[in-house]
Motif scaffolding. Sequence first.
Motif, PDB file in Angstrom:
ATOM      1  N   LEU A 152       0.744  -1.153  -0.135  1.00  0.00           N
ATOM      2  CA  LEU A 152       0.221   0.163   0.134  1.00  0.00           C
ATOM      3  C   LEU A 152       1.027   1.261  -0.081  1.00  0.00           C
ATOM      4  N   LEU A 153       2.130   1.175  -0.014  1.00  0.00           N
ATOM      5  CA  LEU A 153       3.041   2.336  -0.277  1.00  0.00           C
ATOM      6  C   LEU A 153       2.961   2.722  -1.774  1.00  0.00           C
ATOM      7  N   GLN A 154       2.385   1.598  -2.700  1.00  0.00           N
ATOM      8  CA  GLN A 154       2.523   1.863  -3.974  1.00  0.00           C
ATOM      9  C   GLN A 154       1.172   1.503  -4.463  1.00  0.00           C
ATOM     10  N   PRO A 155       0.006   2.043  -3.837  1.00  0.00           N
ATOM     11  CA  PRO A 155      -1.434   1.653  -4.028  1.00  0.00           C
ATOM     12  C   PRO A 155      -1.625   1.917  -5.729  1.00  0.00           C
ATOM     13  N   ALA A 156      -1.303   2.588  -6.587  1.00  0.00           N
ATOM     14  CA  ALA A 156      -1.723   2.605  -7.935  1.00  0.00           C
ATOM     15  C   ALA A 156      -1.030   1.249  -8.576  1.00  0.00           C
ATOM     16  N   PHE A 157      -0.094   0.888  -8.320  1.00  0.00           N
ATOM     17  CA  PHE A 157       0.825   0.022  -8.846  1.00  0.00           C
ATOM     18  C   PHE A 157       0.276  -1.444  -8.529  1.00  0.00           C
ATOM     19  N   THR A 158      -0.253  -1.340  -7.190  1.00  0.00           N
ATOM     20  CA  THR A 158      -1.017  -2.533  -6.659  1.00  0.00           C
ATOM     21  C   THR A 158      -2.425  -2.821  -7.117  1.00  0.00           C
ATOM     22  N   ARG A 159      -2.994  -1.979  -7.520  1.00  0.00           N
ATOM     23  CA  ARG A 159      -4.285  -1.928  -8.226  1.00  0.00           C
ATOM     24  C   ARG A 159      -4.017  -2.386  -9.577  1.00  0.00           C
ATOM     25  N   ALA A 160      -3.245  -1.630 -10.403  1.00  0.00           N
ATOM     26  CA  ALA A 160      -2.791  -2.222 -11.680  1.00  0.00           C
ATOM     27  C   ALA A 160      -2.563  -3.569 -11.767  1.00  0.00           C
ATOM     28  N   LEU A 161      -1.665  -4.267 -10.855  1.00  0.00           N
ATOM     29  CA  LEU A 161      -1.510  -5.732 -10.928  1.00  0.00           C
ATOM     30  C   LEU A 161      -2.761  -6.320 -10.671  1.00  0.00           C
ATOM     31  N   PHE A 162      -3.416  -6.109  -9.763  1.00  0.00           N
ATOM     32  CA  PHE A 162      -4.761  -6.734  -9.505  1.00  0.00           C
ATOM     33  C   PHE A 162      -5.798  -6.735 -10.820  1.00  0.00           C
ATOM     34  N   ALA A 163      -5.910  -5.584 -11.220  1.00  0.00           N
ATOM     35  CA  ALA A 163      -6.732  -5.390 -12.459  1.00  0.00           C
ATOM     36  C   ALA A 163      -6.238  -6.254 -13.530  1.00  0.00           C
ATOM     37  N   GLY A 164      -4.808  -6.337 -13.846  1.00  0.00           N
ATOM     38  CA  GLY A 164      -4.374  -7.425 -14.780  1.00  0.00           C
ATOM     39  C   GLY A 164      -4.518  -8.858 -14.346  1.00  0.00           C
ATOM     40  N   ALA A 165      -4.395  -9.039 -12.997  1.00  0.00           N
ATOM     41  CA  ALA A 165      -4.721 -10.296 -12.473  1.00  0.00           C
ATOM     42  C   ALA A 165      -6.090 -11.059 -12.871  1.00  0.00           C
ATOM     43  N   LYS A 166      -7.013 -10.017 -12.680  1.00  0.00           N
ATOM     44  CA  LYS A 166      -8.344 -10.295 -12.708  1.00  0.00           C
ATOM     45  C   LYS A 166      -8.821 -10.600 -14.248  1.00  0.00           C
ATOM     46  N   GLU A 167      -7.958  -9.895 -15.295  1.00  0.00           N
ATOM     47  CA  GLU A 167      -8.108 -10.285 -16.565  1.00  0.00           C
ATOM     48  C   GLU A 167      -7.625 -11.541 -16.910  1.00  0.00           C
ATOM     49  N   LEU A 168      -6.555 -11.993 -16.123  1.00  0.00           N
ATOM     50  CA  LEU A 168      -6.042 -13.467 -16.416  1.00  0.00           C
ATOM     51  C   LEU A 168      -6.902 -14.228 -15.737  1.00  0.00           C
ATOM     52  N   GLY A 169      -7.944 -14.200 -14.988  1.00  0.00           N
ATOM     53  CA  GLY A 169      -8.813 -15.001 -14.109  1.00  0.00           C
ATOM     54  C   GLY A 169      -8.227 -15.592 -12.812  1.00  0.00           C
ATOM     55  N   LEU A 170      -7.367 -14.529 -12.145  1.00  0.00           N
ATOM     56  CA  LEU A 170      -6.869 -15.118 -11.160  1.00  0.00           C
ATOM     57  C   LEU A 170      -7.319 -14.404  -9.751  1.00  0.00           C
ATOM     58  N   HIS A 171      -7.505 -15.173  -8.700  1.00  0.00           N
ATOM     59  CA  HIS A 171      -7.836 -14.582  -7.430  1.00  0.00           C
ATOM     60  C   HIS A 171      -6.766 -13.727  -7.068  1.00  0.00           C
ATOM     61  N   THR A 172      -6.886 -12.783  -6.436  1.00  0.00           N
ATOM     62  CA  THR A 172      -6.164 -11.631  -5.844  1.00  0.00           C
ATOM     63  C   THR A 172      -6.056 -11.590  -4.192  1.00  0.00           C
ATOM     64  N   ALA A 173      -4.905 -11.447  -3.549  1.00  0.00           N
ATOM     65  CA  ALA A 173      -4.693 -11.451  -2.484  1.00  0.00           C
ATOM     66  C   ALA A 173      -3.719 -10.218  -2.042  1.00  0.00           C
ATOM     67  N   LEU A 174      -3.912  -9.489  -0.987  1.00  0.00           N
ATOM     68  CA  LEU A 174      -3.332  -8.223  -0.738  1.00  0.00           C
ATOM     69  C   LEU A 174      -2.673  -8.660   0.733  1.00  0.00           C
ATOM     70  N   ASP A 175      -1.243  -8.629   0.944  1.00  0.00           N
ATOM     71  CA  ASP A 175      -0.460  -9.042   2.105  1.00  0.00           C
ATOM     72  C   ASP A 175       0.045  -7.842   2.616  1.00  0.00           C
ATOM     73  N   THR A 176      -0.544  -7.100   3.818  1.00  0.00           N
ATOM     74  CA  THR A 176      -0.293  -5.601   4.020  1.00  0.00           C
ATOM     75  C   THR A 176      -0.348  -5.931   5.736  1.00  0.00           C
ATOM     76  N   SER A 177       0.239  -4.851   6.356  1.00  0.00           N
ATOM     77  CA  SER A 177       0.287  -4.645   7.640  1.00  0.00           C
ATOM     78  C   SER A 177      -1.040  -3.784   8.234  1.00  0.00           C
ATOM     79  N   GLY A 178      -1.686  -3.051   6.905  1.00  0.00           N
ATOM     80  CA  GLY A 178      -2.802  -2.295   7.443  1.00  0.00           C
ATOM     81  C   GLY A 178      -2.428  -1.047   7.734  1.00  0.00           C
ATOM     82  N   ALA A 179      -0.869  -0.804   7.898  1.00  0.00           N
ATOM     83  CA  ALA A 179      -0.681   0.633   8.411  1.00  0.00           C
ATOM     84  C   ALA A 179      -0.825   1.779   7.563  1.00  0.00           C
ATOM     85  N   LEU A 180      -1.055   1.456   6.196  1.00  0.00           N
ATOM     86  CA  LEU A 180      -1.275   2.436   5.049  1.00  0.00           C
ATOM     87  C   LEU A 180      -2.775   1.902   4.452  1.00  0.00           C
ATOM     88  N   GLY A 181      -3.713   1.402   5.366  1.00  0.00           N
ATOM     89  CA  GLY A 181      -5.096   1.146   4.833  1.00  0.00           C
ATOM     90  C   GLY A 181      -5.741   2.325   4.333  1.00  0.00           C
TER      91      GLY A 181
END
Length: 246
Positions: A85-114
């Motif tokens: 979450l220090l790079q939220p736009a990059f993370t979002r773009a990765l998940f958007a692409g993962a969804k296009e590949l039909g992949l389940h997505t998981a975010l591993d975070t401390s929540g400090a930057l939730g």
Amino acid sequence: MNNLEVPGRLHSWDVSTGVDGPGTRFVAFLSGCPLRCLYCQNPDTWRMRDGTATTAGAVLDTARGFAAFARTTGGGMTVSGGEPLLQPAFTRALFAGAKELGLHTALDTSGALGARAGEDLLDLTDLVLLDIKSWDPAHYRRLTGGEVRPTLDFARRLAARGTPVWVRYVLVPGVTDDPGDVDGVAGFAAGLGNVERVDVLPFHRLGAAKYDRLGIPFPLRDTAPPDRDLVDRVRDRFRDAGLVAY
């Protein structure tokens, strides 16, 4: 800018099974983290500038080679860190692409930057692996250098959305094994209603060599991993709160 062009800093990637979410996962480890946890095993991910400059498209090109197998095993993509979450736009773009590949997505975070996780990012997130490192604010500060409140606020936000969560709790003898602290995390997690499981992760010292290479003192170099009895006792405290614990 389309999703594939979104820039980011990548530390590394790996393929794992059983530890970073369900099934076989393509795991992208992003660079940069605001916390300095005493037990951190990856000090080489702390500074964003130490990562490799890349784009979401380049990472997704690599992930594409594993996508079919990941789908077959019920797996997907996990974005970890550092702190993604220090790079939220990059993370979002990765998940958007993962969804296009039909992949389940998981975010591993401390929540400090939730607070940096926009609704558009969370809409693309199937699971959050949430590290709740301590319940007591003063202890959390000593342990991480940060504040626990943002993590708890993020957890409540995920609960309100109904986003599935796996809580992670790193067990360090003499540091995070206080029964009151464990019970605080357990009671909080049990009250959320969206926590599917708790993973009690035994502390280890496998990252000590990284500290040596970087010339950084490892604060817990002399701390032994927890024995089986302690791990079982802590897992039982989470189970006593009505949670599934591993």
